[in-house]
Design an enzyme around this catalytic site. Structure first.
Site, PDB file in Angstrom:
ATOM      1  N   GLU A  17      -2.504   7.342   7.846  1.00  0.00           N
ATOM      2  CA  GLU A  17      -3.442   8.103   7.014  1.00  0.00           C
ATOM      3  C   GLU A  17      -4.297   8.983   7.909  1.00  0.00           C
ATOM      4  O   GLU A  17      -4.637   8.578   9.025  1.00  0.00           O
ATOM      5  CB  GLU A  17      -4.408   7.142   6.295  1.00  0.00           C
ATOM      6  CG  GLU A  17      -3.962   6.696   4.939  1.00  0.00           C
ATOM      7  CD  GLU A  17      -4.938   5.731   4.292  1.00  0.00           C
ATOM      8  OE1 GLU A  17      -4.531   5.084   3.327  1.00  0.00           O
ATOM      9  OE2 GLU A  17      -6.090   5.610   4.751  1.00  0.00           O
TER      10      GLU A  17
ATOM     11  N   HIS B  35     -14.416  -2.962   9.671  1.00  0.00           N
ATOM     12  CA  HIS B  35     -13.770  -2.666   8.393  1.00  0.00           C
ATOM     13  C   HIS B  35     -13.961  -3.762   7.350  1.00  0.00           C
ATOM     14  O   HIS B  35     -13.225  -3.820   6.365  1.00  0.00           O
ATOM     15  CB  HIS B  35     -12.273  -2.365   8.567  1.00  0.00           C
ATOM     16  CG  HIS B  35     -11.982  -1.354   9.617  1.00  0.00           C
ATOM     17  ND1 HIS B  35     -12.541  -0.100   9.605  1.00  0.00           N
ATOM     18  CD2 HIS B  35     -11.226  -1.413  10.734  1.00  0.00           C
ATOM     19  CE1 HIS B  35     -12.131   0.578  10.662  1.00  0.00           C
ATOM     20  NE2 HIS B  35     -11.342  -0.205  11.376  1.00  0.00           N
TER      21      HIS B  35
ATOM     22  N   LYS C 178       0.806  -1.226   0.000  1.00  0.00           N
ATOM     23  CA  LYS C 178       0.000   0.000   0.000  1.00  0.00           C
ATOM     24  C   LYS C 178       0.837   1.274   0.000  1.00  0.00           C
ATOM     25  O   LYS C 178       0.412   2.294  -0.521  1.00  0.00           O
ATOM     26  CB  LYS C 178      -0.956  -0.017   1.188  1.00  0.00           C
ATOM     27  CG  LYS C 178      -2.014  -1.102   1.074  1.00  0.00           C
ATOM     28  CD  LYS C 178      -3.006  -0.972   2.195  1.00  0.00           C
ATOM     29  CE  LYS C 178      -4.069  -2.048   2.094  1.00  0.00           C
ATOM     30  NZ  LYS C 178      -5.105  -1.878   3.105  1.00  0.00           N
TER      31      LYS C 178
ATOM     32  N   ARG D 124      -7.507  -8.197  -8.141  1.00  0.00           N
ATOM     33  CA  ARG D 124      -8.181  -9.496  -8.276  1.00  0.00           C
ATOM     34  C   ARG D 124      -9.670  -9.271  -8.467  1.00  0.00           C
ATOM     35  O   ARG D 124     -10.140  -8.134  -8.443  1.00  0.00           O
ATOM     36  CB  ARG D 124      -7.982 -10.285  -6.981  1.00  0.00           C
ATOM     37  CG  ARG D 124      -8.500  -9.485  -5.784  1.00  0.00           C
ATOM     38  CD  ARG D 124      -8.545 -10.292  -4.517  1.00  0.00           C
ATOM     39  NE  ARG D 124      -8.606  -9.455  -3.342  1.00  0.00           N
ATOM     40  CZ  ARG D 124      -9.715  -9.054  -2.729  1.00  0.00           C
ATOM     41  NH1 ARG D 124     -10.887  -9.400  -3.219  1.00  0.00           N
ATOM     42  NH2 ARG D 124      -9.679  -8.301  -1.649  1.00  0.00           N
TER      43      ARG D 124
END
Ligand code: ADP
Ligand code: ADP
Ligand code: MG
Length: 507
Positions: free
Chosen positions: A204, A239, A120, A296
């Site tokens: 973040e 999440h 990421k 994917r």
């Protein structure tokens, strides 16, 4: 680039997704090869495939994640391609590379694209360079606690500490207070290490009242890239997605167009080939930021298939064969509304504990606008080793309201006994005003938990079922042959009827 038809596909997965991939293969006249662990000898994907091979013991590390064994099986069975499904090896660049080396086509992107987007931190850097908005935060691994504190102070609390290799909602910590920074860092690092074998972390800015909105993309080997619009995935628990729908009730046509263009630019920057998803997080003011790319097929891909009218697995296979995309962006349109509910073997009343076991009875919903992607059957025992997803219920309606009504009807028809499932909980979601009005964000489940976990008014069918069950229990104290063989009463009433009358008089 030459076109090479694929004749036989090994599906390196299990459960509903293995069957879903094989279905498209069958329609295309492609033979299928299943692989299975010792725990999956009686699994549906093994029955569905043209051939099936055992690849090892139940734990996935020794079977579904065993790269050597899977490649050997592909060679032994004469498969010319491997479809990885989702989860397991689907985002593993080593696997994609090993397939390439063995001369077997990996149905998915190149190992280089997987590496770039799977990490990421590197994905964030790439997206910034491509001009795609990313969530404000760091672009280097956190090396020390002191550095982390400095970064967090610059970004401003609250923040999310996230694992660079993260997935499935793991390795993530929300930090609201300065005093929590140290403990959250340690917790995220240790979860990342155990879940992904990589403890790299980044930070973040926490987006308040967030919406998770993702875009499906398809790209061929010639650089043609299109998006197939969005999926709204804000109904989440820890999440993880629970319900998804498309179109998103939040987007305006202008924002949809801009985000679609952004998703295509992101895929192009990754030299992407195949089907992929660009996930965005959006705030209340409709500002959107790149979150991650999933390289994917996604669990919730069927809602896009339904609304756009494209079989994504067939397109994945055609792209792998070297075909050009059969449509341009302007040919793609959204038609009607689609919702997916994830049916999971969990005990919602016991902190959503996984609840594997034997299915004693199952009735699946049918009828107009219903799709049920499942892999279980009556008498099947769900193994403890894998994901607890039983099936995905997908509905379509001309409007959002019709899709919700249809989902309620389908969930009402769906009966599974023997194990606990999330069906009732999902019915409650459909009845929640925030969901009905389309005014929800990722806090929806937490905010409505009391309503969602309550039983509500038991409908007629529940009462009937309860009555039948209690009557069956009442009858169990008798020898059935005695009831059946007893002579009718003087009024001609059968002994069965007499028992039922006695029973109803008691309750
Ligand atoms: P989707 O976005 O397709 O809904 P999810 O995040 O729900 O994806 O994950 C799909 C499946 O893949 C789940 O079974 C999840 O546990 C698994 N998964 C996702 N990411 C990872 C990862 N990095 N490592 C292991 N499993 C993962
Ligand atoms: P995973 O790889 O586990 O799927 P994601 O980065 O896609 O991780 O995030 C999963 C979910 O976590 C999002 O859909 C969202 O609900 C929440 N989330 C992640 N990052 C943020 C953020 N910066 N602010 C608010 N919520 C976030
Ligand atoms: Mg994600």
């Amino acid at each position: 680039m030459e076109q090479k038809p694929i004749k036989k596909v090994l599906v390196a997965n299990r459960g509903e997704i293995a069957i879903r991939v094989m279905r498209s293969c069958r329609e295309m006249g492609i033979e299928t090869v299943a692989v299975f662990s010792d725990a999956d000898r009686t699994a549906m994907h093994v029955r569905y495939a043209n051939e099936a091979y055992n690849i090892g013991p139940a734990p996935s590390s020794e079977s579904y994640l065993n790269i050597d064994k899977i490649i050997d099986t592909a060679k032994k069975s004469g498969s010319d391609a491997i479809h990885p499904g989702y989860g397991f090896l689907s985002e593993n660049s080593t696997f994609s590379r090993r397939c390439r080396k063995a001369g077997i086509k990996f149905i998915g992107p190149s190992p280089e694209s997987i590496e770039m987007m799977g990490d990421k931190i590197s994905a964030r850097k790439k997206m910034i360079a491509a001009g795609v908005p990313v969530v404000p935060g760091t672009t280097e691994k956190l090396t020390s606690e002191a550095k982390a504190i400095k970064c967090i102070k610059e970004i401003g609390l609250p923040v999310m500490i996230k694992a660079s290799s993260g997935g499935g909602g793991k390795g993530m910590r929300l930090v609201k207070l300065e005093s929590e920074i140290g403990s959250s860092l340690r917790a995220a690092r240790s979860e990342a290490k155990t879940s992904f074998g990589d403890d790299s972390l980044y930070i973040e800015k926490y987006i308040d009242s967030p919406h998770h909105i993702e875009f499906q993309i398809l790209a061929d080997q010639y650089g043609n890239t299109v998006h197939l619009f969005e999926r709204e995935c804000s109904v989440q628990r820890r999440h993880q997605k629970v319900v998804e729908e498309t179109p998103s009730p939040l987007l305006t046509p202008e924002v949809r167009t801009a985000m679609g263009e952004c998703a295509v630019a992101a895929a192009k920057a990754a030299n992407y080939e195949g089907a992929g998803t660009i996930e965005f997080i959006m705030d209340e003011q409709l500002n959107y930021y790149f979150l991650e790319m999933n390289t994917r097929l996604q669990v919730e891909h069927p809602i896009t298939e339904r609304v756009v009218g494209v079989d994504l697995v067939k397109e994945q296979i055609r792209i792998a064969e070297g075909a050009k995309l059969p449509f341009k962006q302007k040919d793609l349109k959204q038609s009607g509304h689609s919702i997916e509910c994830r049916i999971i073997a969990e005990d919602t009343k016991n902190n959503f504990m996984p609840n594997p076991g034997t299915i004693t009875h199952i009735t699946e919903p049918y009828g107009f606008g219903i799709r049920c992607d499942s892999y279980v059957y009556e008498g099947y025992t769900i193994p403890i080793y894998y994901d607890s997803l039983i099936s995905k219920l997908i509905v379509w309606g001309r409007t959002r309201d019709e899709a919700i009504d249809r989902m309620r009807r389908a969930l009402f028809e769906y009966k599974i006994t023997g194990i606990k499932t999330t069906i009732r909980f999902l019915e409650r979601i459909m009845d929640t005003p925030d969901f009905k009005n389309g005014t929800y964000n990722t806090h929806f489940i937490e905010k409505n938990s009391e309503f969602l976990l309550s039983d509500g008014i038991c409908d007629r069918s529940c009462e009937d079922m309860a009555m039948i069950a209690t009557f069956a229990q009442y009858l169990s104290q008798f020898e059935i042959s005695k009831i059946t063989n007893a002579a009718p009463s003087e009024k001609g009433e059968s002994n069965w009827k007499r028992q039922l009358r006695k029973f109803t008089a008691r309750i």
